[in-house]
Scaffold this motif. Structure first.
Motif, PDB file in Angstrom:
ATOM      1  N   LEU A  64      -0.049 -16.623  45.603  1.00 12.58           N
ATOM      2  CA  LEU A  64      -1.093 -16.963  44.641  1.00 12.58           C
ATOM      3  C   LEU A  64      -0.514 -16.987  43.241  1.00 12.58           C
ATOM      4  CD1 LEU A  64      -3.998 -14.683  45.931  1.00 12.58           C
ATOM      5  CD2 LEU A  64      -3.601 -17.081  46.444  1.00 12.58           C
ATOM      6  N   LEU A  65      -0.996 -17.917  42.437  1.00  9.11           N
ATOM      7  CA  LEU A  65      -0.607 -18.026  41.033  1.00  9.11           C
ATOM      8  C   LEU A  65      -1.870 -17.962  40.197  1.00  9.11           C
ATOM      9  CD1 LEU A  65       1.481 -18.680  38.773  1.00  9.11           C
ATOM     10  CD2 LEU A  65       0.970 -21.083  39.200  1.00  9.11           C
ATOM     11  N   LEU A  66      -1.953 -16.969  39.342  1.00  9.87           N
ATOM     12  CA  LEU A  66      -3.089 -16.794  38.439  1.00  9.87           C
ATOM     13  C   LEU A  66      -2.619 -17.117  37.028  1.00  9.87           C
ATOM     14  CD1 LEU A  66      -6.016 -15.533  37.972  1.00  9.87           C
ATOM     15  CD2 LEU A  66      -4.770 -13.463  37.348  1.00  9.87           C
ATOM     16  N   HIS A  67      -3.359 -17.978  36.337  1.00 10.61           N
ATOM     17  CA  HIS A  67      -2.983 -18.288  34.959  1.00 10.61           C
ATOM     18  C   HIS A  67      -4.223 -18.606  34.137  1.00 10.61           C
ATOM     19  CE1 HIS A  67      -3.495 -22.670  35.286  1.00 10.61           C
ATOM     20  NE2 HIS A  67      -3.089 -22.508  36.513  1.00 10.61           N
ATOM     21  N   ASP A  68      -4.028 -18.580  32.829  1.00  7.91           N
ATOM     22  CA  ASP A  68      -5.152 -18.814  31.909  1.00  7.91           C
ATOM     23  C   ASP A  68      -4.867 -19.937  30.923  1.00  7.91           C
ATOM     24  OD1 ASP A  68      -3.272 -17.624  30.316  1.00  7.91           O
ATOM     25  OD2 ASP A  68      -4.564 -16.020  29.602  1.00  7.91           O
ATOM     26  N   GLN A  69      -3.987 -20.834  31.304  1.00 13.41           N
ATOM     27  CA  GLN A  69      -3.671 -21.961  30.429  1.00 13.41           C
ATOM     28  C   GLN A  69      -3.569 -23.235  31.248  1.00 13.41           C
ATOM     29  OE1 GLN A  69       0.132 -21.314  28.607  1.00 13.41           O
ATOM     30  NE2 GLN A  69       0.906 -20.231  30.366  1.00 13.41           N
ATOM     31  N   ARG A  70      -3.462 -24.331  30.574  1.00  5.91           N
ATOM     32  CA  ARG A  70      -3.349 -25.630  31.258  1.00  5.91           C
ATOM     33  C   ARG A  70      -1.910 -25.817  31.705  1.00  5.91           C
ATOM     34  NH1 ARG A  70      -5.724 -29.148  34.063  1.00  5.91           N
ATOM     35  NH2 ARG A  70      -5.463 -31.330  33.555  1.00  5.91           N
ATOM     36  N   ILE A  71      -1.715 -26.012  33.008  1.00  5.49           N
ATOM     37  CA  ILE A  71      -0.386 -26.209  33.572  1.00  5.49           C
ATOM     38  C   ILE A  71      -0.412 -27.477  34.409  1.00  5.49           C
ATOM     39  CG2 ILE A  71       1.361 -25.283  35.140  1.00  5.49           C
ATOM     40  CD1 ILE A  71       0.449 -22.505  34.459  1.00  5.49           C
ATOM     41  N   GLU A  72       0.655 -28.255  34.320  1.00  8.37           N
ATOM     42  CA  GLU A  72       0.756 -29.480  35.112  1.00  8.37           C
ATOM     43  C   GLU A  72       0.770 -29.137  36.605  1.00  8.37           C
ATOM     44  OE1 GLU A  72       0.837 -32.762  34.297  1.00  8.37           O
ATOM     45  OE2 GLU A  72       0.369 -32.132  32.256  1.00  8.37           O
ATOM     46  N   GLU A  73      -0.054 -29.838  37.367  1.00 12.63           N
ATOM     47  CA  GLU A  73      -0.146 -29.613  38.812  1.00 12.63           C
ATOM     48  C   GLU A  73       1.209 -29.792  39.495  1.00 12.63           C
ATOM     49  OE1 GLU A  73      -1.997 -28.644  42.325  1.00 12.63           O
ATOM     50  OE2 GLU A  73      -3.139 -28.885  40.483  1.00 12.63           O
ATOM     51  N   SER A  74       1.991 -30.773  39.040  1.00  9.43           N
ATOM     52  CA  SER A  74       3.298 -31.005  39.663  1.00  9.43           C
ATOM     53  C   SER A  74       4.233 -29.813  39.450  1.00  9.43           C
ATOM     54  CB  SER A  74       3.930 -32.276  39.114  1.00  9.43           C
ATOM     55  OG  SER A  74       4.121 -32.177  37.718  1.00  9.43           O
ATOM     56  N   VAL A  78       6.105 -27.536  42.440  1.00  7.89           N
ATOM     57  CA  VAL A  78       7.552 -27.301  42.469  1.00  7.89           C
ATOM     58  C   VAL A  78       7.836 -25.802  42.398  1.00  7.89           C
ATOM     59  CG1 VAL A  78       9.728 -27.707  41.260  1.00  7.89           C
ATOM     60  CG2 VAL A  78       8.075 -29.555  41.491  1.00  7.89           C
ATOM     61  N   PHE A  79       7.078 -25.083  41.579  1.00  3.12           N
ATOM     62  CA  PHE A  79       7.237 -23.623  41.496  1.00  3.12           C
ATOM     63  C   PHE A  79       7.008 -22.984  42.866  1.00  3.12           C
ATOM     64  CE2 PHE A  79       5.002 -19.530  41.072  1.00  3.12           C
ATOM     65  CZ  PHE A  79       6.030 -18.768  40.538  1.00  3.12           C
ATOM     66  N   PHE A  80       5.906 -23.343  43.520  1.00  2.65           N
ATOM     67  CA  PHE A  80       5.623 -22.782  44.838  1.00  2.65           C
ATOM     68  C   PHE A  80       6.728 -23.145  45.841  1.00  2.65           C
ATOM     69  CE2 PHE A  80       0.834 -22.350  44.049  1.00  2.65           C
ATOM     70  CZ  PHE A  80       0.896 -20.966  44.009  1.00  2.65           C
ATOM     71  N   HIS A  81       7.223 -24.369  45.781  1.00  4.05           N
ATOM     72  CA  HIS A  81       8.307 -24.776  46.674  1.00  4.05           C
ATOM     73  C   HIS A  81       9.542 -23.900  46.459  1.00  4.05           C
ATOM     74  CE1 HIS A  81      10.971 -27.298  49.034  1.00  4.05           C
ATOM     75  NE2 HIS A  81      11.795 -27.289  48.009  1.00  4.05           N
ATOM     76  N   ASP A  82       9.895 -23.670  45.193  1.00  2.00           N
ATOM     77  CA  ASP A  82      11.069 -22.852  44.886  1.00  2.00           C
ATOM     78  C   ASP A  82      10.880 -21.403  45.328  1.00  2.00           C
ATOM     79  OD1 ASP A  82      12.199 -25.114  43.813  1.00  2.00           O
ATOM     80  OD2 ASP A  82      11.966 -24.484  41.713  1.00  2.00           O
ATOM     81  N   VAL A  83       9.691 -20.853  45.096  1.00  2.00           N
ATOM     82  CA  VAL A  83       9.414 -19.476  45.518  1.00  2.00           C
ATOM     83  C   VAL A  83       9.427 -19.387  47.042  1.00  2.00           C
ATOM     84  CG1 VAL A  83       7.680 -17.630  45.532  1.00  2.00           C
ATOM     85  CG2 VAL A  83       8.181 -18.851  43.416  1.00  2.00           C
TER      86      VAL A  83
END
Length: 120
Positions: A64-74, A78-83
Protein backbone atom coordinates in the motif's frame (compact mmCIF):
# COMPACT_ATOMS: atom_id res chain seq x y z
CA UNK A 1 8.28 23.79 25.58
CA UNK A 2 4.61 23.91 24.86
CA UNK A 3 4.99 24.17 21.10
CA UNK A 4 7.33 21.19 21.01
CA UNK A 5 4.80 19.13 22.93
CA UNK A 6 1.89 20.05 20.69
CA UNK A 7 3.98 19.37 17.60
CA UNK A 8 4.75 15.89 18.91
CA UNK A 9 1.07 15.31 19.65
CA UNK A 10 0.14 16.37 16.11
CA UNK A 11 2.71 13.95 14.68
CA UNK A 12 1.26 11.15 16.82
CA UNK A 13 -2.25 12.03 15.69
CA UNK A 14 -1.17 12.05 12.04
CA UNK A 15 0.60 8.71 12.45
CA UNK A 16 -2.52 7.18 14.01
CA UNK A 17 -4.72 8.64 11.29
CA UNK A 18 -2.44 7.27 8.58
CA UNK A 19 -2.47 3.85 10.24
CA UNK A 20 -6.27 3.93 10.49
CA UNK A 21 -6.69 4.92 6.82
CA UNK A 22 -4.31 2.17 5.70
CA UNK A 23 -6.11 -0.50 7.72
CA UNK A 24 -9.51 0.69 6.54
CA UNK A 25 -8.38 0.56 2.91
CA UNK A 26 -7.55 -3.15 3.17
CA UNK A 27 -11.27 -3.95 2.83
CA UNK A 28 -11.32 -2.07 -0.48
CA UNK A 29 -8.16 -3.89 -1.61
CA UNK A 30 -9.76 -7.26 -0.86
CA UNK A 31 -12.83 -6.30 -2.89
CA UNK A 32 -10.84 -4.85 -5.80
CA UNK A 33 -8.69 -7.98 -6.17
CA UNK A 34 -11.75 -9.83 -7.46
CA UNK A 35 -12.58 -7.12 -10.02
CA UNK A 36 -9.33 -7.17 -12.00
CA UNK A 37 -6.48 -9.43 -13.07
CA UNK A 38 -3.94 -6.62 -12.69
CA UNK A 39 -1.56 -6.65 -9.74
CA UNK A 40 -1.50 -2.84 -9.61
CA UNK A 41 -4.96 -1.96 -8.30
CA UNK A 42 -4.46 1.80 -8.64
CA UNK A 43 -6.41 4.11 -6.31
CA UNK A 44 -8.36 2.03 -3.81
CA UNK A 45 -9.39 4.58 -1.17
CA UNK A 46 -9.42 8.29 -0.36
CA UNK A 47 -9.90 10.01 2.98
CA UNK A 48 -9.87 13.81 2.99
CA UNK A 49 -6.57 14.67 1.26
CA UNK A 50 -5.07 11.17 1.71
CA UNK A 51 -5.00 8.70 -1.17
CA UNK A 52 -4.25 4.98 -0.93
CA UNK A 53 -2.90 3.01 -3.90
CA UNK A 54 -2.45 -0.76 -3.81
CA UNK A 55 -0.49 -3.54 -5.46
CA UNK A 56 -1.19 -7.23 -4.76
CA UNK A 57 1.22 -10.01 -5.68
CA UNK A 58 0.13 -13.32 -7.18
CA UNK A 59 0.58 -14.86 -3.72
CA UNK A 60 -1.64 -12.26 -2.06
CA UNK A 61 0.98 -10.01 -0.45
CA UNK A 62 -0.35 -6.45 -0.43
CA UNK A 63 1.70 -3.29 -0.88
CA UNK A 64 0.00 0.00 0.00
CA UNK A 65 1.09 3.55 -0.75
CA UNK A 66 -0.45 6.38 1.26
CA UNK A 67 0.18 9.95 0.16
CA UNK A 68 -1.29 13.42 0.45
CA UNK A 69 -0.13 15.03 -2.77
CA UNK A 70 -0.71 14.72 -6.49
CA UNK A 71 1.48 11.97 -7.94
CA UNK A 72 1.60 10.74 -11.53
CA UNK A 73 -0.14 7.37 -11.86
CA UNK A 74 2.69 6.06 -14.05
CA UNK A 75 5.25 6.84 -11.30
CA UNK A 76 3.17 4.89 -8.79
CA UNK A 77 3.05 1.86 -11.11
CA UNK A 78 6.80 1.92 -11.68
CA UNK A 79 7.42 2.36 -7.94
CA UNK A 80 5.27 -0.67 -7.13
CA UNK A 81 7.03 -2.69 -9.84
CA UNK A 82 10.44 -1.81 -8.39
CA UNK A 83 9.35 -2.60 -4.82
CA UNK A 84 7.89 -5.89 -6.04
CA UNK A 85 11.26 -6.79 -7.57
CA UNK A 86 12.99 -6.00 -4.26
CA UNK A 87 10.42 -8.02 -2.35
CA UNK A 88 10.87 -11.00 -4.68
CA UNK A 89 14.60 -11.02 -3.99
CA UNK A 90 13.99 -11.11 -0.25
CA UNK A 91 11.16 -13.64 -0.38
CA UNK A 92 13.20 -16.04 -2.53
CA UNK A 93 16.06 -15.99 -0.04
CA UNK A 94 16.09 -19.42 1.63
CA UNK A 95 16.95 -17.80 4.98
CA UNK A 96 13.87 -15.57 4.97
CA UNK A 97 10.83 -16.97 6.78
CA UNK A 98 7.65 -16.46 4.75
CA UNK A 99 4.91 -14.18 6.13
CA UNK A 100 7.25 -12.44 8.57
CA UNK A 101 8.29 -8.79 8.60
CA UNK A 102 11.29 -7.89 6.47
CA UNK A 103 13.82 -6.45 8.91
CA UNK A 104 16.69 -6.13 6.44
CA UNK A 105 18.09 -2.59 6.54
CA UNK A 106 19.25 -2.87 2.92
CA UNK A 107 15.70 -3.67 1.79
CA UNK A 108 14.40 -0.64 3.71
CA UNK A 109 17.09 1.60 2.23
CA UNK A 110 16.37 0.45 -1.32
CA UNK A 111 12.62 0.98 -0.94
CA UNK A 112 13.31 4.50 0.33
CA UNK A 113 15.64 5.12 -2.63
CA UNK A 114 12.88 3.97 -5.00
CA UNK A 115 10.47 6.38 -3.34
CA UNK A 116 12.93 9.28 -3.67
CA UNK A 117 13.59 8.54 -7.33
CA UNK A 118 9.93 8.12 -8.33
CA UNK A 119 8.43 10.82 -6.09
CA UNK A 120 10.90 13.73 -6.03
Amino acid sequence: TRNGGSSGAKKDDAAHLHQFVMHASLDFVDARVWETTNMHLRLVDKFNDLSVYAFVTAGGTRFLLLHDQRIEESNIGVFFHDVHELWLRVSMNPFHTKRTPILDKTFDLRVRECAKSHFP
